[in-house]
Design a protein around this motif. Structure first.
Motif, PDB file in Angstrom:
ATOM      1  N   LYS A  34      26.450  38.173  26.654  1.00 54.77           N
ATOM      2  CA  LYS A  34      26.419  36.968  27.151  1.00 54.77           C
ATOM      3  C   LYS A  34      27.161  36.619  28.319  1.00 54.77           C
ATOM      4  CE  LYS A  34      26.992  31.912  26.087  1.00 54.77           C
ATOM      5  NZ  LYS A  34      27.271  31.179  24.950  1.00 54.77           N
ATOM      6  N   LEU A  35      28.610  37.054  28.260  1.00 57.44           N
ATOM      7  CA  LEU A  35      29.407  37.062  29.424  1.00 57.44           C
ATOM      8  C   LEU A  35      29.132  37.972  30.572  1.00 57.44           C
ATOM      9  CD1 LEU A  35      33.088  37.425  27.662  1.00 57.44           C
ATOM     10  CD2 LEU A  35      31.945  35.387  28.655  1.00 57.44           C
ATOM     11  N   GLU A  36      28.289  39.128  30.222  1.00 60.13           N
ATOM     12  CA  GLU A  36      27.837  40.053  31.183  1.00 60.13           C
ATOM     13  C   GLU A  36      26.766  39.493  32.094  1.00 60.13           C
ATOM     14  OE1 GLU A  36      27.000  43.603  29.111  1.00 60.13           O
ATOM     15  OE2 GLU A  36      29.139  44.384  29.553  1.00 60.13           O
ATOM     16  N   HIS A  37      25.934  38.687  31.258  1.00 52.46           N
ATOM     17  CA  HIS A  37      24.772  37.730  31.802  1.00 52.46           C
ATOM     18  C   HIS A  37      25.267  36.857  33.009  1.00 52.46           C
ATOM     19  CE1 HIS A  37      20.911  36.167  32.261  1.00 52.46           C
ATOM     20  NE2 HIS A  37      21.242  34.812  32.043  1.00 52.46           N
ATOM     21  N   GLN A  38      26.368  36.319  32.382  1.00 53.02           N
ATOM     22  CA  GLN A  38      27.145  35.074  32.899  1.00 53.02           C
ATOM     23  C   GLN A  38      27.541  35.517  34.070  1.00 53.02           C
ATOM     24  OE1 GLN A  38      29.923  32.764  30.912  1.00 53.02           O
ATOM     25  NE2 GLN A  38      29.813  30.968  32.442  1.00 53.02           N
ATOM     26  N   LEU A  39      28.150  36.649  34.342  1.00 54.31           N
ATOM     27  CA  LEU A  39      29.024  37.202  35.332  1.00 54.31           C
ATOM     28  C   LEU A  39      28.068  37.647  36.412  1.00 54.31           C
ATOM     29  CD1 LEU A  39      31.547  38.340  37.012  1.00 54.31           C
ATOM     30  CD2 LEU A  39      31.008  40.583  35.529  1.00 54.31           C
ATOM     31  N   SER A  44      36.366  30.883  36.634  1.00 50.59           N
ATOM     32  CA  SER A  44      37.227  30.720  37.635  1.00 50.59           C
ATOM     33  C   SER A  44      37.470  31.802  38.386  1.00 50.59           C
ATOM     34  CB  SER A  44      38.626  30.470  36.805  1.00 50.59           C
ATOM     35  OG  SER A  44      38.549  29.427  36.004  1.00 50.59           O
ATOM     36  N   ALA A  45      37.177  33.144  37.902  1.00 55.17           N
ATOM     37  CA  ALA A  45      37.405  34.394  38.393  1.00 55.17           C
ATOM     38  C   ALA A  45      36.171  34.652  39.562  1.00 55.17           C
ATOM     39  CB  ALA A  45      37.442  35.500  37.583  1.00 55.17           C
ATOM     40  N   CYS A  46      35.171  33.843  39.463  1.00 55.26           N
ATOM     41  CA  CYS A  46      34.285  33.802  40.265  1.00 55.26           C
ATOM     42  C   CYS A  46      33.992  32.560  41.233  1.00 55.26           C
ATOM     43  CB  CYS A  46      32.724  34.302  39.781  1.00 55.26           C
ATOM     44  SG  CYS A  46      32.815  35.829  38.890  1.00 55.26           S
ATOM     45  N   ALA A  47      35.076  31.832  41.278  1.00 56.53           N
ATOM     46  CA  ALA A  47      34.885  30.299  42.118  1.00 56.53           C
ATOM     47  C   ALA A  47      34.785  30.530  43.547  1.00 56.53           C
ATOM     48  CB  ALA A  47      36.162  29.519  41.809  1.00 56.53           C
ATOM     49  N   GLY A  48      35.310  31.568  44.230  1.00 58.49           N
ATOM     50  CA  GLY A  48      35.139  31.828  45.701  1.00 58.49           C
ATOM     51  C   GLY A  48      33.744  32.512  45.964  1.00 58.49           C
ATOM     52  N   THR A  49      33.872  33.148  47.140  1.00 57.77           N
ATOM     53  CA  THR A  49      32.921  33.782  47.770  1.00 57.77           C
ATOM     54  C   THR A  49      32.689  35.033  47.071  1.00 57.77           C
ATOM     55  OG1 THR A  49      34.195  34.674  49.550  1.00 57.77           O
ATOM     56  CG2 THR A  49      32.691  32.477  49.958  1.00 57.77           C
ATOM     57  N   SER A  50      33.260  35.549  46.166  1.00 57.32           N
ATOM     58  CA  SER A  50      33.147  36.810  45.539  1.00 57.32           C
ATOM     59  C   SER A  50      33.956  36.742  44.210  1.00 57.32           C
ATOM     60  CB  SER A  50      33.998  38.217  46.347  1.00 57.32           C
ATOM     61  OG  SER A  50      35.361  37.920  46.676  1.00 57.32           O
ATOM     62  N   CYS A  51      33.785  37.716  43.196  1.00 59.99           N
ATOM     63  CA  CYS A  51      34.283  37.718  41.964  1.00 59.99           C
ATOM     64  C   CYS A  51      35.537  38.521  41.861  1.00 59.99           C
ATOM     65  CB  CYS A  51      33.474  37.989  40.980  1.00 59.99           C
ATOM     66  SG  CYS A  51      32.026  36.814  40.743  1.00 59.99           S
ATOM     67  N   ASP A  52      36.720  38.104  41.325  1.00 53.44           N
ATOM     68  CA  ASP A  52      37.804  38.920  40.888  1.00 53.44           C
ATOM     69  C   ASP A  52      37.504  40.042  40.088  1.00 53.44           C
ATOM     70  OD1 ASP A  52      40.203  40.109  40.587  1.00 53.44           O
ATOM     71  OD2 ASP A  52      41.198  38.351  40.459  1.00 53.44           O
ATOM     72  N   ALA A  53      37.390  41.193  40.562  1.00 55.77           N
ATOM     73  CA  ALA A  53      36.904  42.656  39.749  1.00 55.77           C
ATOM     74  C   ALA A  53      37.963  42.659  38.445  1.00 55.77           C
ATOM     75  CB  ALA A  53      36.721  43.611  40.454  1.00 55.77           C
ATOM     76  N   GLU A  54      39.160  42.635  38.966  1.00 54.92           N
ATOM     77  CA  GLU A  54      40.138  42.887  37.669  1.00 54.92           C
ATOM     78  C   GLU A  54      40.079  41.896  36.547  1.00 54.92           C
ATOM     79  OE1 GLU A  54      45.022  43.056  37.105  1.00 54.92           O
ATOM     80  OE2 GLU A  54      44.091  43.785  38.746  1.00 54.92           O
ATOM     81  N   ALA A  55      40.105  40.515  37.054  1.00 56.97           N
ATOM     82  CA  ALA A  55      40.098  39.353  36.162  1.00 56.97           C
ATOM     83  C   ALA A  55      38.654  39.557  35.191  1.00 56.97           C
ATOM     84  CB  ALA A  55      40.138  38.181  36.799  1.00 56.97           C
ATOM     85  N   THR A  56      37.603  39.661  35.948  1.00 56.71           N
ATOM     86  CA  THR A  56      36.300  39.765  35.174  1.00 56.71           C
ATOM     87  C   THR A  56      36.285  40.811  34.134  1.00 56.71           C
ATOM     88  OG1 THR A  56      35.157  41.075  37.108  1.00 56.71           O
ATOM     89  CG2 THR A  56      34.903  38.852  36.901  1.00 56.71           C
ATOM     90  N   LYS A  57      36.869  42.145  34.601  1.00 58.68           N
ATOM     91  CA  LYS A  57      37.034  43.205  33.850  1.00 58.68           C
ATOM     92  C   LYS A  57      37.836  42.986  32.326  1.00 58.68           C
ATOM     93  CE  LYS A  57      38.486  48.010  33.895  1.00 58.68           C
ATOM     94  NZ  LYS A  57      39.204  49.075  34.594  1.00 58.68           N
ATOM     95  N   LEU A  58      38.875  42.157  32.658  1.00 62.32           N
ATOM     96  CA  LEU A  58      39.765  41.857  31.398  1.00 62.32           C
ATOM     97  C   LEU A  58      39.223  40.755  30.570  1.00 62.32           C
ATOM     98  CD1 LEU A  58      43.024  41.347  33.262  1.00 62.32           C
ATOM     99  CD2 LEU A  58      42.604  42.888  31.252  1.00 62.32           C
ATOM    100  N   VAL A  59      38.118  39.978  31.365  1.00 63.50           N
ATOM    101  CA  VAL A  59      37.612  39.012  30.229  1.00 63.50           C
ATOM    102  C   VAL A  59      36.537  39.577  29.284  1.00 63.50           C
ATOM    103  CG1 VAL A  59      36.106  36.940  30.583  1.00 63.50           C
ATOM    104  CG2 VAL A  59      37.947  36.925  31.936  1.00 63.50           C
ATOM    105  N   LEU A  60      35.873  40.503  30.110  1.00 60.18           N
ATOM    106  CA  LEU A  60      34.643  41.222  29.353  1.00 60.18           C
ATOM    107  C   LEU A  60      35.372  42.083  28.269  1.00 60.18           C
ATOM    108  CD1 LEU A  60      32.365  42.424  32.367  1.00 60.18           C
ATOM    109  CD2 LEU A  60      32.029  40.356  30.693  1.00 60.18           C
TER     110      LEU A  60
END
Length: 132
Positions: free
Chosen positions: A60-65, A33-49
């Motif tokens: 696994k999450l880093e590879h997916q990211l 969801s954090a990468c649904a647009g034309t860029s990834c939401d850095a804050e959201a991806t950092k929190l998920v990781l």
């Protein structure tokens, strides 16, 4: 200023706790969801990781990211930049052409029945003001 930072810290801690309570599959979904647009939401991806329960899950999450970031980058290239269309000006009002041989009433209307001035023309419209 200190109160605002404290509030932001509390919100950040609450988001982290929510992500940490999720299952690995739910965290993957949050990453997508954090990468649904034309860029990834850095804050959201950092929190998920950061919320990953294990090193294995984090890798696994880093590879997916990285895959999601590449896809987002491709979408940004494929999406043409939005251009605002040039503002269009409304067409100027066309001057009202009065029919030839008609009588103009004083209220600005054209008599639908009178072609010459005679008794009763424009009687309900303030009388006759002009003739063509």
């Amino acid at each position: 200023m200190h109160e605002q930072t404290s509030t932001e810290d509390k919100q950040l801690a609450a988001r982290h706790a929510k992500l940490a309570a999720m299952t690995p599959a739910q965290r993957e979904h949050e990453l997508q969801s954090a990468c649904a647009g034309t860029s990834c939401d850095a804050e959201a991806t950092k929190l998920v990781l950061a919320a990953a329960a294990s090193t294995q899950e984090r890798k696994k999450l880093e590879h997916q990211l990285s895959t999601l970031e590449a896809a987002a980058h491709q979408r940004s290239k494929a999406t043409p930049p939005r251009q605002n269309p040039a503002p269009t000006r409304p067409a100027p009002p066309t001057p009202r052409q009065e029919p030839v041989g008609r009588v103009c009433c004083c209220d600005g209307t054209v008599s639908p029945t009178c072609t010459t001035v005679h008794r009763g023309c424009c009687s309900r419209h303030g009388g006759v003001c002009a003739c063509n």
